[in-house]
Write a protein that holds these residues in place. Structure first.
Motif, PDB file in Angstrom:
ATOM      1  N   MET A 259      11.186   5.459  -1.380  1.00 24.77           N
ATOM      2  CA  MET A 259      11.703   5.093  -0.020  1.00 24.77           C
ATOM      3  C   MET A 259      11.213   3.851   0.060  1.00 24.77           C
ATOM      4  SD  MET A 259      13.155   7.071   3.096  1.00 24.77           S
ATOM      5  CE  MET A 259      11.808   7.239   4.175  1.00 24.77           C
ATOM      6  N   ALA A 260      12.428   2.638   0.450  1.00 22.98           N
ATOM      7  CA  ALA A 260      12.189   1.314   0.849  1.00 22.98           C
ATOM      8  C   ALA A 260      12.192   1.192   2.276  1.00 22.98           C
ATOM      9  CB  ALA A 260      12.773  -0.020   0.149  1.00 22.98           C
ATOM     10  N   VAL A 261      11.251   0.956   3.053  1.00 26.69           N
ATOM     11  CA  VAL A 261      11.901   0.392   4.950  1.00 26.69           C
ATOM     12  C   VAL A 261      12.033  -1.631   4.920  1.00 26.69           C
ATOM     13  CG1 VAL A 261      11.841   1.236   7.216  1.00 26.69           C
ATOM     14  CG2 VAL A 261      11.476   2.618   4.697  1.00 26.69           C
ATOM     15  N   ALA A 262      13.101  -1.520   5.586  1.00 22.87           N
ATOM     16  CA  ALA A 262      12.710  -2.896   6.351  1.00 22.87           C
ATOM     17  C   ALA A 262      13.379  -3.264   7.555  1.00 22.87           C
ATOM     18  CB  ALA A 262      13.527  -4.167   5.454  1.00 22.87           C
ATOM     19  N   TYR A 263      12.305  -3.616   8.382  1.00 19.63           N
ATOM     20  CA  TYR A 263      12.554  -3.707   9.932  1.00 19.63           C
ATOM     21  C   TYR A 263      12.788  -4.880  10.694  1.00 19.63           C
ATOM     22  CZ  TYR A 263       9.544   0.788   9.348  1.00 19.63           C
ATOM     23  OH  TYR A 263       8.735   1.940   9.488  1.00 19.63           O
ATOM     24  N   GLU A 264      13.209  -5.577  11.667  1.00 19.33           N
ATOM     25  CA  GLU A 264      13.688  -6.432  12.118  1.00 19.33           C
ATOM     26  C   GLU A 264      12.692  -7.364  12.633  1.00 19.33           C
ATOM     27  OE1 GLU A 264      14.783  -6.014  16.231  1.00 19.33           O
ATOM     28  OE2 GLU A 264      13.620  -4.690  16.774  1.00 19.33           O
ATOM     29  N   ASP A 265      11.190  -7.302  12.731  1.00 21.68           N
ATOM     30  CA  ASP A 265      10.415  -8.165  12.423  1.00 21.68           C
ATOM     31  C   ASP A 265      10.044  -8.645  11.058  1.00 21.68           C
ATOM     32  OD1 ASP A 265       9.158  -5.925  11.500  1.00 21.68           O
ATOM     33  OD2 ASP A 265       7.546  -5.630  13.134  1.00 21.68           O
ATOM     34  N   GLY A 266      10.942  -8.162   9.838  1.00 18.27           N
ATOM     35  CA  GLY A 266      10.531  -8.588   8.495  1.00 18.27           C
ATOM     36  C   GLY A 266       9.723  -7.766   7.757  1.00 18.27           C
ATOM     37  N   ARG A 267       8.803  -7.167   8.229  1.00 21.97           N
ATOM     38  CA  ARG A 267       7.622  -5.721   8.095  1.00 21.97           C
ATOM     39  C   ARG A 267       8.704  -5.193   7.023  1.00 21.97           C
ATOM     40  NH1 ARG A 267       6.612  -1.582  10.959  1.00 21.97           N
ATOM     41  NH2 ARG A 267       8.106  -2.290  12.544  1.00 21.97           N
ATOM     42  N   ARG A 268       8.026  -5.086   5.687  1.00 15.99           N
ATOM     43  CA  ARG A 268       8.708  -3.893   3.991  1.00 15.99           C
ATOM     44  C   ARG A 268       7.351  -2.986   3.665  1.00 15.99           C
ATOM     45  NH1 ARG A 268      12.176  -6.836   5.512  1.00 15.99           N
ATOM     46  NH2 ARG A 268      13.245  -7.928   4.662  1.00 15.99           N
ATOM     47  N   GLU A 269       8.431  -1.941   3.697  1.00 20.41           N
ATOM     48  CA  GLU A 269       7.161  -0.903   3.316  1.00 20.41           C
ATOM     49  C   GLU A 269       7.988  -0.036   2.409  1.00 20.41           C
ATOM     50  OE1 GLU A 269       5.037   1.298   6.604  1.00 20.41           O
ATOM     51  OE2 GLU A 269       7.137   2.049   7.495  1.00 20.41           O
ATOM     52  N   GLU A 270       6.957   0.468   1.476  1.00 24.14           N
ATOM     53  CA  GLU A 270       7.682   1.881  -0.043  1.00 24.14           C
ATOM     54  C   GLU A 270       6.508   2.508   0.122  1.00 24.14           C
ATOM     55  OE1 GLU A 270       9.472   1.822  -4.027  1.00 24.14           O
ATOM     56  OE2 GLU A 270       9.641   0.038  -2.548  1.00 24.14           O
ATOM     57  N   LEU A 271       8.036   3.840   0.369  1.00 27.65           N
ATOM     58  CA  LEU A 271       7.105   5.067   0.696  1.00 27.65           C
ATOM     59  C   LEU A 271       7.191   5.756  -0.644  1.00 27.65           C
ATOM     60  CD1 LEU A 271       8.314   5.270   4.569  1.00 27.65           C
ATOM     61  CD2 LEU A 271       5.698   4.176   3.351  1.00 27.65           C
ATOM     62  N   HIS A 272       6.429   6.352  -0.594  1.00 23.34           N
ATOM     63  CA  HIS A 272       6.128   7.330  -2.193  1.00 23.34           C
ATOM     64  C   HIS A 272       6.277   8.630  -1.734  1.00 23.34           C
ATOM     65  CE1 HIS A 272       6.249   3.865  -5.111  1.00 23.34           C
ATOM     66  NE2 HIS A 272       5.348   3.540  -3.579  1.00 23.34           N
ATOM     67  N   PHE A 273       6.564   9.752  -2.272  1.00 22.31           N
ATOM     68  CA  PHE A 273       6.520  10.945  -2.277  1.00 22.31           C
ATOM     69  C   PHE A 273       6.383  12.468  -3.427  1.00 22.31           C
ATOM     70  CE2 PHE A 273       9.468   8.534   1.066  1.00 22.31           C
ATOM     71  CZ  PHE A 273       8.802   9.277   2.380  1.00 22.31           C
ATOM     72  N   PRO A 274       5.265  12.084  -3.789  1.00 25.24           N
ATOM     73  CA  PRO A 274       5.097  12.606  -4.836  1.00 25.24           C
ATOM     74  C   PRO A 274       5.044  14.353  -4.697  1.00 25.24           C
ATOM     75  CG  PRO A 274       3.132  11.980  -4.317  1.00 25.24           C
ATOM     76  CD  PRO A 274       4.441  11.455  -3.408  1.00 25.24           C
TER      77      PRO A 274
END
Length: 338
Positions: A259-274
């Protein structure tokens, strides 16, 4: 109750390749009986299941087995309501693949019967049990994405395989058979009731039902949802789901565990769920966890997250979508009555 003793009804691919392998891995579950009209499928299933389950070609004999405490119904959609009713009347807890029934009236009847008998009646909307969607649900509920105004889903895949799924009288149609999973996600994540929807659908290829669809949903609580699906190109299989708020947005792959998450302050996260260590989870994400939830509900007397009402609401949306296609306009989603 240390171990919940299961009987499975219907030994098609989903039972043999998903439910049985999952239950084999759960310490709190034991498969004691299997049923199928197909002797060949019954034999194949017995080879996959742990132990030596009793084999029945008539599911009614399985329902009379005193050792069976809970049943999993994996038969064609049009048989679900009848078998679920007989199972509840026999005093068995029921896990039924979606949809629970093909009419709202049957949902009401089954819900009342389960409540009267004090039995768990859970429906197989496994995606809401997948860790990535549990995480997304928390993000929405706790305001991590701000005020979420839009949920979306796009589905690109080939046509349904021949057989009962391609027979609308048996499957309920492609919206019920396939898209109800994503309509249920919309309902669960939005936390509200769908008020009205618009659906545009047609047949582009040589298929039994709509193979090009778009559904637009308005919720009483404010959010909107958009689903776009195609079933006419076998060269691609992609299912993505997302949520957009005023502080962030999420894009999740249904098939992949990320799952990819983008926040209003420009942060980006790529979350993995094995999957949990040592666990193999066949089918779509959530298949393992939905059985853990079912077992917990039986042992602790809890109501399931996905029960008769959730199935009825997804069916009500499917029926409304069909009416919208016929009328060409926005239609109200009926109260399911459960």
């Amino acid at each position: 109750m240390a171990v919940l003793k299961y009987g499975l009804i219907g030994m098609g691919r989903w039972a043999r390749e998903v439910h049985i392998p999952v239950l084999n891995q759960i310490e709190g579950a034991e498969i004691v009986a299997l049923s199928s009209r197909s002797e060949e499928n019954l034999k194949k299933a017995a080879e996959v299941a742990k132990g030596e389950p009793r084999l029945y070609q008539d599911y009614r004999q399985l329902l009379q087995d005193p050792e069976v405490e809970a049943v999993v119904i994996c038969t064609p959609n049009h048989t679900h309501a009848k078998i679920a009713k007989e199972a509840l009347e026999a005093g068995k807890h029921v896990f039924c693949e979606k949809p629970l029934a093909l009419t709202l009236e049957e949902h009401v009847e089954l819900s009342r019967l389960a409540e009267e008998r004090g039995l768990v009646l859970q429906v197989g909307f496994e995606l809401r049990h997948a860790p990535k969607f549990r995480r997304l649900h928390r993000m929405v509920k706790e305001g991590e994405l701000g005020s979420v105004g839009l949920f979306w889903c796009h589905i690109l895949r080939g046509p349904l395989l021949p057989g009962w799924r391609a027979d609308k009288s048996q499957s309920g149609g492609i919206i019920v058979e396939v898209l109800s999973h994503y309509l249920d996600l919309f309902n669960w994540l939005s936390g509200g009731r769908p008020a009205r929807l618009f659906c545009r659908a047609d047949i582009l290829g040589q298929h039994f039902d709509h193979d090009r669809l778009s559904i637009f949903v308005e919720y009483e609580s404010g959010p909107r949802a958009v689903l776009i699906a195609s079933f006419f190109c076998p060269a691609v299989k992609e299912v993505k789901f997302g949520a957009v708020g005023d502080k962030g947005a999420v894009e999740a792959s249904i098939i992949e565990r990320r799952m990819a998450v983008a926040y209003e302050d420009g942060r980006r996260e790529e979350l993995h769920f094995p999957p949990p260590e040592g666990v193999e989870e066949p089918g779509y994400p959530g298949t393992y966890f939905q059985h853990l939830s079912f077992i917990r509900c039986v042992k602790e007397g809890e109501a399931p997250e996905a029960g008769a009402r959730e199935s009825a609401l997804a069916l009500a949306m499917a029926l409304a979508a069909e009416r919208s296609v016929e009328s060409g306009g926005m239609v109200e989603v009926p109260e399911p009555g459960v």
